[in-house]
Design an enzyme around this catalytic site. Structure first.
Site, PDB file in Angstrom:
ATOM      1  N   GLU A 275      58.658  84.284  -4.204  1.00  0.00           N
ATOM      2  CA  GLU A 275      59.740  83.278  -4.155  1.00  0.00           C
ATOM      3  C   GLU A 275      60.227  83.100  -2.579  1.00  0.00           C
ATOM      4  O   GLU A 275      60.285  82.030  -2.281  1.00  0.00           O
ATOM      5  CB  GLU A 275      60.734  83.480  -5.071  1.00  0.00           C
ATOM      6  CG  GLU A 275      60.505  83.409  -6.628  1.00  0.00           C
ATOM      7  CD  GLU A 275      59.860  82.271  -7.044  1.00  0.00           C
ATOM      8  OE1 GLU A 275      60.076  81.294  -6.685  1.00  0.00           O
ATOM      9  OE2 GLU A 275      58.974  82.399  -7.892  1.00  0.00           O
ATOM     10  N   ASP A 356      51.847  84.221  -2.832  1.00  0.00           N
ATOM     11  CA  ASP A 356      51.155  85.639  -3.305  1.00  0.00           C
ATOM     12  C   ASP A 356      50.720  86.328  -2.210  1.00  0.00           C
ATOM     13  O   ASP A 356      51.049  87.611  -2.088  1.00  0.00           O
ATOM     14  CB  ASP A 356      49.863  85.272  -4.209  1.00  0.00           C
ATOM     15  CG  ASP A 356      50.361  84.829  -5.649  1.00  0.00           C
ATOM     16  OD1 ASP A 356      51.435  85.010  -5.947  1.00  0.00           O
ATOM     17  OD2 ASP A 356      49.881  84.244  -6.525  1.00  0.00           O
TER      18      ASP A 356
END
Length: 424
Positions: A275, A356
């Site tokens: 995030e 990611d």
């Protein structure tokens, strides 16, 4: 026959048929064998349950779409919009109050129609598969709070739009664009403080290994934030999630209590690192800018259809008005919106891969990210093998197997990451 009526009916029926086709293809694309990546993590019975869950949700979604499409078509063909317009005009108020009454009546009507579907979704399907924790009291209060927020926020926005189009002539769409953009940006700061607490409790994360690990990682990335909070997601569902709110030093990390219960510290920090990656890679800023641009495009096209007599004739309206123009334009704009959403989803999926990679490179524990993704997929009964067309048109996140494959193909060196193959 009215040309606009033909176009609108074609849009409604075409969208319904496309959505239904995609859902059917998605269900038929199920893989009966558990993917190798999940062997040892996902027992076969739970895997079959996930497929039944998706099948049932798909069937229910098709029924819901069928009813909604039929109601809108019948509403158009039998002059339902005109009936509500005459009701709103019967109060003999000004154009803005009349527009608010027209809009409120329409929205209330469709909200009431939707309630039985929402009840079935929550208390039958979600309950059957062990997700539902919502009580009837919470369900009713959520509806009432949502209606109140829509009335206040929606009323302010609609009143402003109607005023600008009435008073500022051909440049009204620009003023509306600017005003709505400012209001949306304000909501990004107001929502976490005033709106979200109306539905959930947010408590500072207790001192302990998790809080220390999060703060240490955030400090290593020079990531300024307001704090780390837990949210009582278990009040409504057993499903898990995590997210950030607001911008700059006002940013908050929010963890569902259900997420904390089911994940290790390394998995949670890896998920939060993902995030944070969205902020560090400026994905959030890019998304906001794109949203502002598309809002401007929408208002410009809207300005071309204000008080279009042929468009109003398609809806069997006796009078033209700016407020009704907004609704009718929405149906015409939906194909453009769908195309824009496809490109938006493509960009969003790219952002997910990048986030990611950021998590893997900065926290240096890609296997923790992978195990976290697996747990989220299993807990939430995520479809592991969606149809490619469903992914292309509607997925804002890549399928979990593709994300895991991409993470495994990340090469980490000196705190940076790159893909060693083109699996993105």
């Amino acid at each position: 026959m009215n040309t606009y009526l033909i176009i609108i009916l074609a849009i409604l029926i075409g969208t319904y048929l496309l959505d239904t086709l995609i859902d059917i293809l998605d269900v038929r694309h199920f893989k009966t064998e558990l993917p190798d990546e999940f062997i040892g993590h996902y027992d076969e019975e739970r895997y079959r349950t996930s497929q039944e869950y998706l099948k049932e949700n798909t069937r229910f979604g098709i029924i819901n779409d069928t009813v909604n499409t039929l109601i809108i078509i019948l509403f158009i063909l039998f002059g339902g919009f005109n009936i509500i317009d005459q009701f709103a005009r019967g109060f003999n108020l000004g154009s803005i109050p009349t527009g608010l009454i027209f809009t409120a009546t329409l929205m209330l009507l469709f909200q009431i129609i939707h309630i039985p579907f929402s009840i079935y979704q929550t208390f039958i399907i979600e309950e059957k598969y062990g997700f539902n924790k919502t009580t009837p009291k919470t369900f009713i209060l959520d509806i009432l709070k949502s209606w109140l927020l829509i009335a206040i926020i929606g009323g302010i926005i609609l009143s402003g739009i109607l005023w600008f189009f009435e008073k500022t002539g051909e440049w009204a769409w620009i003023y509306c664009w600017i005003a709505v953009t400012i209001f949306q940006l304000l909501l990004l700061f107001i929502a976490p403080v005033l709106i979200m607490p109306l539905f959930n409790k947010f408590l500072p994360l207790e001192d302990g290994p998790l809080k220390k690990a999060i703060e240490d990682y955030a400090g290593s990335q020079d990531f300024t934030m307001k704090g780390v909070f837990t949210m009582d997601g278990s009040k409504r569902s057993t499903k898990s999630n995590a997210f950030f709110t607001s911008f700059g030093k006002f940013r908050r990390i929010v963890l569902f209590d259900t997420l904390i219960e089911k994940h290790t510290v390394d998995e949670l920090v890896s998920i939060l690192a993902h995030e944070m990656g969205h902020y560090k890679k400026r994905h959030v800023l890019k998304t906001v800018i794109i949203s502002i641009i598309t809002t401007g495009l929408m208002f410009f096209i809207l300005s071309l259809f204000i008080n279009n007599s042929e468009l109003f004739a398609a809806f069997k309206m006796q009078n033209t008005s700016i407020y009704a123009s907004l609704f009718f334009f929405g149906l015409l704009y939906s194909p453009i919106e769908m195309i824009l959403s496809v490109f938006g989803n493509m960009l969003s999926r790219r952002h997910e891969y990048d986030a990611d990679a950021f998590s893997a490179a900065t926290y240096m524990k890609p296997e923790s990210m992978i195990s976290g993704l697996k747990k989220l997929s299993i807990e939430n009964l995520i479809n592991l093998t969606p149809h490619p067309l469903k992914v292309f048109l509607t997925y804002s996140h890549p399928p979990v197997l593709e994300r895991i494959r991409a993470i495994r193909n990340i090469h980490i060196k000196n705190g940076s990451a790159r893909y060693i193959s083109n699996n993105k």
